[in-house]
Design a protein around this motif. Sequence first.
Motif, short mmCIF file in Angstrom:
data_model
loop_
_atom_site.label_atom_id
_atom_site.label_comp_id
_atom_site.label_asym_id
_atom_site.label_seq_id
_atom_site.Cartn_x
_atom_site.Cartn_y
_atom_site.Cartn_z
N LEU A 118 0.84 -1.20 0.00
CA LEU A 118 0.00 0.00 0.00
C LEU A 118 0.87 1.25 0.00
CD1 LEU A 118 -2.61 1.66 0.41
CD2 LEU A 118 -2.35 1.26 2.87
N GLY A 119 1.86 1.30 0.89
CA GLY A 119 2.74 2.47 0.97
C GLY A 119 3.46 2.73 -0.33
N GLU A 129 1.83 6.34 -7.28
CA GLU A 129 0.74 7.14 -7.84
C GLU A 129 1.13 8.60 -8.03
OE1 GLU A 129 -2.50 6.55 -5.19
OE2 GLU A 129 -2.89 4.48 -5.83
N GLU A 130 2.22 9.04 -7.39
CA GLU A 130 2.68 10.43 -7.56
C GLU A 130 3.04 10.70 -9.02
OE1 GLU A 130 4.62 10.72 -3.06
OE2 GLU A 130 5.90 10.78 -4.83
N ASP A 131 3.61 9.70 -9.70
CA ASP A 131 3.89 9.79 -11.13
C ASP A 131 4.14 8.38 -11.63
OD1 ASP A 131 4.94 10.22 -13.74
OD2 ASP A 131 5.50 12.25 -13.16
N ARG A 136 4.47 7.07 -14.66
CA ARG A 136 5.38 6.85 -15.78
C ARG A 136 6.81 7.28 -15.50
NH1 ARG A 136 3.03 9.02 -21.29
NH2 ARG A 136 4.87 7.85 -21.97
N HIS A 137 7.01 8.24 -14.62
CA HIS A 137 8.34 8.80 -14.40
C HIS A 137 8.74 8.68 -12.93
CE1 HIS A 137 6.61 11.05 -17.90
NE2 HIS A 137 7.72 10.59 -18.45
N PRO A 138 9.45 7.62 -12.57
CA PRO A 138 9.82 7.40 -11.17
C PRO A 138 10.61 8.55 -10.56
CG PRO A 138 10.25 5.45 -12.49
CD PRO A 138 9.90 6.54 -13.45
N TYR A 139 11.42 9.25 -11.39
CA TYR A 139 12.28 10.29 -10.85
C TYR A 139 11.49 11.52 -10.40
CZ TYR A 139 11.87 11.17 -15.88
OH TYR A 139 11.40 11.33 -17.16
N ASN A 140 10.19 11.58 -10.72
CA ASN A 140 9.35 12.68 -10.24
C ASN A 140 8.68 12.36 -8.90
OD1 ASN A 140 9.86 14.38 -12.40
ND2 ASN A 140 8.16 13.58 -13.62
N ARG A 141 8.90 11.16 -8.40
CA ARG A 141 8.30 10.76 -7.13
C ARG A 141 9.16 11.25 -5.96
NH1 ARG A 141 7.85 4.54 -9.12
NH2 ARG A 141 6.44 4.88 -10.89
#
Length: 260
Positions: free
Chosen positions: A213-214, A220-222, A224-229
């Motif tokens: 869940l965490g 869900e923050e982004d 497609r682009h993990p580096y924006n999380r």
Amino acid sequence: MIKNRVCKHKLLIVVDNIDDKFEFDKLFGNLGDFSSDTRFIFTTRDKRVLDFIPECKLYEPGEMSLCQSLHLFSKHAFGMKYPPEEDVRISEEFVKVATGVPLALKVIGSLLFRRERKFWEEKLRELQDIPSTIKNMVQERLKISYNDLSHNEKQIFLDIACFFVGSHKDLPYYMWSSCGFYPESGIDTLIHRSLIKLDKGNKFWMRDHIKDLGRAIVKEEDVRHPYNRTKIWFTNDVLDMLRNGEVKFFLNDLVTFHPY
């Protein structure tokens, strides 16, 4: 010496959450060294791994009965085996939306503990609005408890889910203090909400569904682009970020705030 002792005793051995890297022989040796009355219980999220364990039989537990579910819910919501008479009906409604899943019953019950009746009614409506047919039903229902956390408690919860399961609590403690997250009260809240536990060595422990869940919340923050999380924990995501130069802006910010 160990072999001589174990072969003489009837043992119950439980191994939780095994995966495809688990090897029975390396951990326990020869099955024939144990008493024929000894029993092993393995839990796993992938039943295919059980094919590699000698003489293993699959058991898939079903949903808890209404009576069992009510007892578990009541234990965490009221601290007793049965709900008070005036709370039986609403307790049964919560049990229904938890669909007999022990983890959901435990987390929902802990969320409601010592809360006002209006809070119970609002949370029940919120839970009933979640469709029971969606794939991640349990995760969505556990998210109700996450949504009720403060901002600081959410950050501590997400950090533990992404990075600190199995770590001693002192490892991130000073980081959270420096960020103004008040970890002493935050950790205490997460424990009482049944979202985390501290083992005997003061290391963080979290059930797989809650850890998932965490991490899902962070994804869900982004998508497609993990580096924006806000958090990155997969090695491949970090390497991809470095290779594609996506880290340069972050590094510039670091230089700005920490020039030395």
